[in-house]
Design a protein around this motif. Sequence first.
Motif, short mmCIF file in Angstrom:
data_model
loop_
_atom_site.label_atom_id
_atom_site.label_comp_id
_atom_site.label_asym_id
_atom_site.label_seq_id
_atom_site.Cartn_x
_atom_site.Cartn_y
_atom_site.Cartn_z
N GLN A 1 0.84 -1.20 0.00
CA GLN A 1 0.00 0.00 0.00
C GLN A 1 0.87 1.25 0.00
OE1 GLN A 1 -3.15 0.04 2.92
NE2 GLN A 1 -3.51 2.22 2.71
N LEU A 2 1.85 1.28 0.88
CA LEU A 2 2.73 2.46 0.95
C LEU A 2 3.52 2.63 -0.33
CD1 LEU A 2 3.94 2.18 4.64
CD2 LEU A 2 2.30 3.81 3.71
N VAL B 1 2.66 1.66 -3.36
CA VAL B 1 1.76 2.15 -4.41
C VAL B 1 1.48 3.63 -4.22
CG1 VAL B 1 -0.65 2.04 -5.19
CG2 VAL B 1 0.68 -0.07 -4.97
N GLU B 2 1.19 4.03 -2.97
CA GLU B 2 0.86 5.44 -2.71
C GLU B 2 2.07 6.32 -3.01
OE1 GLU B 2 -0.74 5.35 1.27
OE2 GLU B 2 -2.67 4.54 0.59
N LEU C 1 2.49 6.53 -6.85
CA LEU C 1 1.51 7.44 -7.46
C LEU C 1 1.95 8.89 -7.31
CD1 LEU C 1 -1.93 5.87 -6.39
CD2 LEU C 1 -1.13 6.24 -8.72
#
Lengths: 157, 174
Positions: free
Chosen positions: B116-117, B119-120, B123
């Motif tokens: 998650q981190l 990917v964030e 982005l």
Amino acid sequence: MSHLGERIADYLVGEMTKAEAAEASEHLRQCSDCSKQVEAFKRTLAMLQSVPDREPPRPLVFEVEQPKPSMAWLWRWASPALAAVAASILTVMLMSPSASEPSAGTQAWLAAELQKRDQAYAADIAFRQKQELLAEKEKLETATAIQMLAQRLPSGD
Amino acid sequence: MESGGARPVDDRRIIERVLEGDAEAFNLLIRRWEKPIYNFIFRMIGDRDEAMDLCQDSFLKAFRELRTLKDRDRFSAWLYRIAHNSCFSMLRRDRGKTFVELMPDDHSARSPIEVQLAVEKALQQLPEDQREAVILKVYQNLKFEEIALIQDAPVSTVKSRLYMGFEKLRTLLS
């Protein structure tokens, strides 16, 4: 068919027409470069999609200012009624067949009743004035708050 | 993943109630769209508290300008456009700020939270237009035509941004 190029993204997200998708699939069967790129994009897409939405840190609730019910309605209802009662008492007194001077006791009673009514009227008036002042104050506070919020908003779309 | 498809009848009915004077009904729209809008903004700007503030501002602006909405069946796209403007105002204002690295570039097996981190973070490294195209397509599931309206760009440009965004993310996340 030429290489898919940027149309790989369309293919991956399912935004090709049926005919385009069929043509693309046929090309991928024959082109290892494009099919490798599609596989790589699929892994990336899967990783992106594995990340769930976050919950907002606090809920948003939109509150509408409800005007507080004022006692004005009571005054508007009560005052004609009270006035009518007072008038009827006075009328009864004036129209009484015994036109002689009322007794001292009756006079005292009447004076006390009238005083009570005067006090009740004065209390109602004071209460109504206080409610109106409170309502005015709330209106001003709400207008100020709205103005401050409006200043924070970006202008234009 | 939230579907970006609007529920035209439901949104329209609620909007009509609000415009008829039932302002509290606007909370129904907020409940429906709060999470997708918040996540869109959060993924765009990368800050939870700022995202919440911008989310609130977006809904407030939507309420104030509800009468200007021409097509009541496309409330969501209009709302995303408002959120888009809020994001880009903020991003333009904060341009040039340095962001602190939150995690090492270790690409060995990652836990879900590390993914998650990652990917964030990835982005945030995309150019804003590409980031937005990816977010609106992958997470909000909007059609290319809807994204084109929000970004005020041709559909071909949106597709290009999506492709380039994917290409860059593939490199960053591989």
